[in-house]
Enzyme design. Structure first.
Site, PDB file in Angstrom:
ATOM      1  N   ILE A 204       0.867  -1.177   0.000  1.00 25.17           N
ATOM      2  CA  ILE A 204       0.000   0.000   0.000  1.00 25.17           C
ATOM      3  C   ILE A 204       0.903   1.225   0.000  1.00 25.17           C
ATOM      4  O   ILE A 204       1.741   1.385   0.897  1.00 25.17           O
ATOM      5  CB  ILE A 204      -0.911   0.036   1.253  1.00 25.17           C
ATOM      6  CG1 ILE A 204      -1.806  -1.212   1.322  1.00 25.17           C
ATOM      7  CG2 ILE A 204      -1.751   1.319   1.282  1.00 25.17           C
ATOM      8  CD1 ILE A 204      -2.854  -1.303   0.228  1.00 25.17           C
ATOM      9  N   HIS A 205       0.779   2.073  -1.017  1.00 25.48           N
ATOM     10  CA  HIS A 205       1.689   3.228  -1.059  1.00 25.48           C
ATOM     11  C   HIS A 205       1.057   4.501  -1.624  1.00 25.48           C
ATOM     12  O   HIS A 205       1.606   5.583  -1.441  1.00 25.48           O
ATOM     13  CB  HIS A 205       2.924   2.890  -1.900  1.00 25.48           C
ATOM     14  CG  HIS A 205       2.640   2.871  -3.385  1.00 25.48           C
ATOM     15  ND1 HIS A 205       2.055   1.795  -4.018  1.00 25.48           N
ATOM     16  CD2 HIS A 205       2.855   3.798  -4.351  1.00 25.48           C
ATOM     17  CE1 HIS A 205       1.926   2.065  -5.304  1.00 25.48           C
ATOM     18  NE2 HIS A 205       2.392   3.270  -5.537  1.00 25.48           N
ATOM     19  N   ARG A 206      -0.069   4.406  -2.312  1.00 27.89           N
ATOM     20  CA  ARG A 206      -0.601   5.595  -2.984  1.00 27.89           C
ATOM     21  C   ARG A 206      -1.063   6.650  -1.982  1.00 27.89           C
ATOM     22  O   ARG A 206      -1.558   6.336  -0.899  1.00 27.89           O
ATOM     23  CB  ARG A 206      -1.755   5.210  -3.919  1.00 27.89           C
ATOM     24  CG  ARG A 206      -1.289   4.439  -5.135  1.00 27.89           C
ATOM     25  CD  ARG A 206      -2.411   4.233  -6.139  1.00 27.89           C
ATOM     26  NE  ARG A 206      -1.944   3.451  -7.269  1.00 27.89           N
ATOM     27  CZ  ARG A 206      -1.371   3.965  -8.359  1.00 27.89           C
ATOM     28  NH1 ARG A 206      -1.200   5.273  -8.456  1.00 27.89           N
ATOM     29  NH2 ARG A 206      -0.970   3.185  -9.329  1.00 27.89           N
ATOM     30  N   ARG A 237       8.190   5.624   2.497  1.00 23.97           N
ATOM     31  CA  ARG A 237       7.262   6.742   2.645  1.00 23.97           C
ATOM     32  C   ARG A 237       6.067   6.345   3.520  1.00 23.97           C
ATOM     33  O   ARG A 237       5.589   7.135   4.338  1.00 23.97           O
ATOM     34  CB  ARG A 237       6.773   7.182   1.258  1.00 23.97           C
ATOM     35  CG  ARG A 237       5.793   8.340   1.268  1.00 23.97           C
ATOM     36  CD  ARG A 237       5.393   8.725  -0.153  1.00 23.97           C
ATOM     37  NE  ARG A 237       4.344   9.733  -0.130  1.00 23.97           N
ATOM     38  CZ  ARG A 237       3.058   9.447   0.038  1.00 23.97           C
ATOM     39  NH1 ARG A 237       2.677   8.201   0.201  1.00 23.97           N
ATOM     40  NH2 ARG A 237       2.167  10.424   0.043  1.00 23.97           N
ATOM     41  N   ASP A 278      -2.345  -1.475  -3.930  1.00 22.43           N
ATOM     42  CA  ASP A 278      -2.830  -0.348  -4.727  1.00 22.43           C
ATOM     43  C   ASP A 278      -1.843  -0.043  -5.847  1.00 22.43           C
ATOM     44  O   ASP A 278      -1.912   0.989  -6.491  1.00 22.43           O
ATOM     45  CB  ASP A 278      -3.117   0.884  -3.860  1.00 22.43           C
ATOM     46  CG  ASP A 278      -1.908   1.376  -3.083  1.00 22.43           C
ATOM     47  OD1 ASP A 278      -0.780   0.878  -3.314  1.00 22.43           O
ATOM     48  OD2 ASP A 278      -2.084   2.271  -2.223  1.00 22.43           O
TER      49      ASP A 278
END
Length: 354
Positions: A204-206, A237, A278
């Site tokens: 999950i990064h968006r 991030r 994602d």
């Protein structure tokens, strides 16, 4: 013929690998420019070794920043690189800030631009990637489409004359890596005491899933409540965002660890009961591996994965849980992403049009 490839983020390194090997096989000079958009070694430098590419010829070291700052820094640096090398083609990949910066720099210098993975559309204008891919397609001289759906999008936008269907280079590298790791079990099994098919793999990064603390907590809680261990490959991030919001990425069924090198990622996905992501690339990789995927977004560019039942979209915690635990999709022999020979076609098309 001389080609400059401009890349800067993990999915682009994967796409670069088969292009680099095909260029070498055809005797084409291939210069690799790494913008440094992803600067963590596990997301960047190690990939070049894992995929047999070698070190980039040019490393701009741009690093992080807002979209404007990052894109502007790339534009400034790329002008000098293109002026020095004067390639026959600048090849750009996907939909990142590196993609649009390289396209803009090259077209203003009257250097032909080819866009690999052209024609993908989410039709979500809140996504920075959607703007990047649309602007790049309309600026580029040659649009290398991965699927028939992508070709149709470009035709509707009046770009048919610049479009060539080549297939998806991600299929090339996925098949190669899949065959190489087929005999080896995923290192995750030993690391966490897992069994094959006994866990889910998540990325999950968006921004839409991580920047708002309430949204990130919702996604984390959904993953933590699943019926099997969930290994979250956490981008630096995301780790920083979670720490800033006071959200624990290891709770319940959820176990956080750093990202994997690409061959290990493919082995881990292939051994899993399902993928939750994602990421655009991982959706497609899961399909090619025939691993069920649940995509934590409201839309996907890879509509074929949805149509064939191997991917579902999920936004709420209930939808994520339902998607991940759904019955296994029916088997399919459909191959919407090509036969694993796309990179050779790309080099042939660029050679023909030089």
């Amino acid at each position: 013929m001389k080609i400059i490839s401009v890349v800067g983020a993990r999915p682009q390194f994967v796409k670069l690998a088969p292009i680099h090997h095909a260029a070498k096989a055809a005797g084409v000079e291939h210069v690799i420019v790494h913008t440094g958009q992803h600067y963590d070694p596990m997301l960047s430098d190690v990939f070049f070794d894992d995929l047999g590419i070698g070190a980039p010829d040019v490393h701009l070291g741009v690093g992080s920043g807002s979209h404007g700052v990052q894109t502007g820094a790339m534009l400034s640096a790329l002008d000098a690189v293109f002026d020095e090398h004067r390639p026959d083609w600048v090849l750009v990949y996907g939909d990142t800030n590196s993609t649009v910066a390289a396209a803009l720099s090259a077209v203003k210098m009257h250097i032909p631009v080819a866009h690999l993975e052209a024609g993908l559309r989410s039709f979500n204008r809140r996504m920075p990637e959607e703007h990047n891919r649309v602007m790049t397609d309309h600026a580029a001289d040659l649009l290398l489409a991965p699927t028939q759906v992508a070709v149709e999008h470009l035709e509707r936008e009046g770009l048919a004359e610049r479009t060539v269907l080549v297939g998806d280079v991600m299929t090339d590298v996925l098949f190669d890596v899949r065959d190489r790791v087929a005999e080896a079990s995923s290192g995750l099994l030993e690391e966490f005491g897992l069994s094959e098919g006994g866990y889910y793999l998540a990325t999950i990064h968006r921004a839409e899933n991580t920047d708002d603390p309430a949204r990130l907590q919702q996604v984390v809680s959904a993953l933590a409540g699943l019926d099997k261990p969930v290994i979250l490959l956490a981008h630096p991030r995301v780790v920083a965002k979670a720490a800033a919001h006071g959200i624990d990425l290891t709770q319940g069924a959820l176990i956080s660890r750093s990202p994997l090198a690409y061959p290990e990622l493919i082995a881990a996905a292939a051994s899993s009961a399902g993928v939750v992501t994602d990421s655009g690339g991982l959706q497609k990789e899961a399909f090619l591996l025939r691993v069920p995927c649940t995509t934590v977004r409201t839309e996907t560019e890879w509509v074929e994965t949805i149509d064939l039942g191997w991917n579902v979209l999920a936004n709420t915690a209930a939808e994520i849980s339902s998607g991940v635990t759904r019955p296994r999709p029916p088997a399919t022999e459909d191959a919407p992403y090509g036969d694993g020979q796309a990179a050779g076609r790309v080099i042939a098309v660029l050679t023909e049009r030089t």
